[in-house]
Design a protein around this motif. Sequence first.
Motif, mmCIF file in Angstrom:
data_model
loop_
_atom_site.group_PDB
_atom_site.id
_atom_site.type_symbol
_atom_site.label_atom_id
_atom_site.label_comp_id
_atom_site.label_asym_id
_atom_site.label_seq_id
_atom_site.Cartn_x
_atom_site.Cartn_y
_atom_site.Cartn_z
ATOM 1 N N THR A 123 11.020 1.648 -10.681
ATOM 2 C CA THR A 123 10.979 2.012 -9.263
ATOM 3 C C THR A 123 9.614 1.742 -8.634
ATOM 4 O OG1 THR A 123 10.400 4.294 -9.871
ATOM 5 C CG2 THR A 123 12.736 3.792 -9.511
ATOM 6 N N ASP A 124 8.738 1.019 -9.323
ATOM 7 C CA ASP A 124 7.383 0.786 -8.815
ATOM 8 C C ASP A 124 7.366 -0.440 -7.901
ATOM 9 O OD1 ASP A 124 4.736 0.993 -8.327
ATOM 10 O OD2 ASP A 124 4.068 0.534 -10.358
ATOM 11 N N TRP A 125 7.952 -0.284 -6.720
ATOM 12 C CA TRP A 125 8.025 -1.408 -5.790
ATOM 13 C C TRP A 125 6.670 -1.717 -5.184
ATOM 14 C CZ3 TRP A 125 12.145 -4.370 -5.817
ATOM 15 C CH2 TRP A 125 13.348 -3.838 -6.284
ATOM 16 N N GLY A 126 5.801 -0.741 -5.095
ATOM 17 C CA GLY A 126 4.465 -0.988 -4.548
ATOM 18 C C GLY A 126 3.697 -1.987 -5.387
ATOM 19 N N ALA A 127 3.794 -1.880 -6.708
ATOM 20 C CA ALA A 127 3.109 -2.823 -7.601
ATOM 21 C C ALA A 127 3.677 -4.228 -7.447
ATOM 22 C CB ALA A 127 3.233 -2.355 -9.045
ATOM 23 N N LEU A 128 4.996 -4.313 -7.214
ATOM 24 C CA LEU A 128 5.619 -5.620 -7.021
ATOM 25 C C LEU A 128 5.076 -6.305 -5.774
ATOM 26 C CD1 LEU A 128 7.692 -7.813 -7.641
ATOM 27 C CD2 LEU A 128 9.397 -6.446 -6.441
ATOM 28 N N PHE A 129 5.013 -5.577 -4.679
ATOM 29 C CA PHE A 129 4.505 -6.171 -3.446
ATOM 30 C C PHE A 129 3.002 -6.432 -3.532
ATOM 31 C CE2 PHE A 129 8.547 -4.597 -1.860
ATOM 32 C CZ PHE A 129 8.930 -5.602 -1.000
ATOM 33 N N ALA A 130 2.287 -5.627 -4.287
ATOM 34 C CA ALA A 130 0.874 -5.903 -4.526
ATOM 35 C C ALA A 130 0.713 -7.221 -5.280
ATOM 36 C CB ALA A 130 0.239 -4.758 -5.311
ATOM 37 N N GLY A 131 1.602 -7.461 -6.236
ATOM 38 C CA GLY A 131 1.583 -8.743 -6.945
ATOM 39 C C GLY A 131 1.879 -9.912 -6.026
ATOM 40 N N LEU A 132 2.815 -9.717 -5.099
ATOM 41 C CA LEU A 132 3.116 -10.770 -4.123
ATOM 42 C C LEU A 132 1.894 -11.108 -3.285
ATOM 43 C CD1 LEU A 132 6.654 -9.672 -2.870
ATOM 44 C CD2 LEU A 132 6.124 -11.725 -4.180
ATOM 45 N N VAL A 133 1.172 -10.080 -2.878
ATOM 46 C CA VAL A 133 -0.038 -10.312 -2.073
ATOM 47 C C VAL A 133 -1.088 -11.059 -2.884
ATOM 48 C CG1 VAL A 133 -1.954 -9.169 -0.882
ATOM 49 C CG2 VAL A 133 0.374 -8.319 -0.595
ATOM 50 N N LEU A 134 -1.228 -10.715 -4.154
ATOM 51 C CA LEU A 134 -2.207 -11.388 -5.012
ATOM 52 C C LEU A 134 -1.879 -12.869 -5.170
ATOM 53 C CD1 LEU A 134 -2.717 -8.702 -7.811
ATOM 54 C CD2 LEU A 134 -4.323 -9.345 -6.004
ATOM 55 N N VAL A 135 -0.596 -13.205 -5.201
ATOM 56 C CA VAL A 135 -0.195 -14.606 -5.325
ATOM 57 C C VAL A 135 -0.461 -15.358 -4.025
ATOM 58 C CG1 VAL A 135 1.757 -16.158 -5.662
ATOM 59 C CG2 VAL A 135 1.529 -14.138 -7.080
ATOM 60 N N PHE A 145 0.812 -1.216 0.000
ATOM 61 C CA PHE A 145 0.000 0.000 0.000
ATOM 62 C C PHE A 145 0.847 1.268 0.000
ATOM 63 C CE2 PHE A 145 -2.956 -3.078 1.957
ATOM 64 C CZ PHE A 145 -4.025 -2.938 1.084
ATOM 65 N N LYS A 146 2.159 1.140 -0.005
ATOM 66 C CA LYS A 146 3.027 2.308 0.046
ATOM 67 C C LYS A 146 3.276 2.890 -1.344
ATOM 68 C CE LYS A 146 5.828 1.428 4.161
ATOM 69 N NZ LYS A 146 7.224 1.273 4.655
ATOM 70 N N THR A 147 3.552 4.181 -1.361
ATOM 71 C CA THR A 147 4.020 4.804 -2.587
ATOM 72 C C THR A 147 5.525 4.576 -2.715
ATOM 73 O OG1 THR A 147 4.453 6.917 -1.496
ATOM 74 C CG2 THR A 147 2.236 6.575 -2.414
ATOM 75 N N THR A 148 6.063 4.837 -3.876
ATOM 76 C CA THR A 148 7.497 4.652 -4.087
ATOM 77 C C THR A 148 8.315 5.555 -3.166
ATOM 78 O OG1 THR A 148 7.095 4.077 -6.398
ATOM 79 C CG2 THR A 148 9.334 4.709 -5.805
ATOM 80 N N THR A 149 7.832 6.780 -2.974
ATOM 81 C CA THR A 149 8.546 7.717 -2.095
ATOM 82 C C THR A 149 8.585 7.201 -0.665
ATOM 83 O OG1 THR A 149 7.823 9.568 -3.471
ATOM 84 C CG2 THR A 149 8.616 10.081 -1.257
#
Length: 281
Positions: free
Chosen positions: A243-255, A38-42
């Motif tokens: 730098t879109d780490w939030g999308a990466l962790f969102a994908g981890l949660v979806l898996v 849920f975090k932004t990149t910043t």
Amino acid sequence: MNENTGRNFASNLLTRIVLLIYSLIVLYPLFWTLMTSFKTTTEFYDNPWSLPSSLSWENYINALDKANLGAYFFNSILVTAIALVVCNGLSFAAAYVIARFQFPFRKWLQKLYMGSLFIPVAFSIIPLFILLNNMNLLDSLIGLSLAYAASAIPFTIYLLIGFLITIPKEYEEAAAIDGCSNFKTMIQVILPMAKSGMITITIFNFMAFWNEYVMALSFITTETKRTLTLGLAYLMEIQRFSTDWGALFAGLVLVMLPTMLMYALLQRKITAGLNMGGIKG
């Protein structure tokens, strides 16, 4: 009496402390992954360990849309569903015959399935690749489903035999008196009584198929046919130059989410099923 009570209290307290520490070790990475999604990149670069200032659902939108995880999610559902139907159907029929009938080499057949449990899946990649290629099922979701089902059949049969052995023979004798065929008895009499075993094995196979990566990587080459695990690996590769780490962790949660929810909701059925299958298995 007081001394024994004190010892029991101390022992229970120590056990609870150890379990609490272990639970924190296991749960904290999951909690951190969820919060980071849920975090932004910043915010991620400012302090990766802090809580997000707000729930940024944009990360999940980017993961599902821009990273195409939505399509990969559907592919995983399709592959897992087909593999479960094929594996559970064939395995239950084979386990029923081995557990309920007497015929030559029955014990050897059962040991053959048991022996197959000790063969690593990686050893079957090349034979399966050649077989699927000869059947024109390479780079196909159907072919991948069949490969998943074939890899899980020995374990499924071995576990279902333990459940079916516990069912008394009198039920089949009563069904035979009523004129039921063997197939009808298996479907209408034995299958409902083995429901707990089928639920248990379905959960185990679902988690195995949903999280599988090696076969999907070996047999799928078209981008639109990737499963969720392949899509997540592809997303991780993209993050090396983004730098879109939030999308990466969102994908981890979806898996993780489907398997975690299924296990949390059906944990008691898994435990009960394993205990029942282990009585005579």
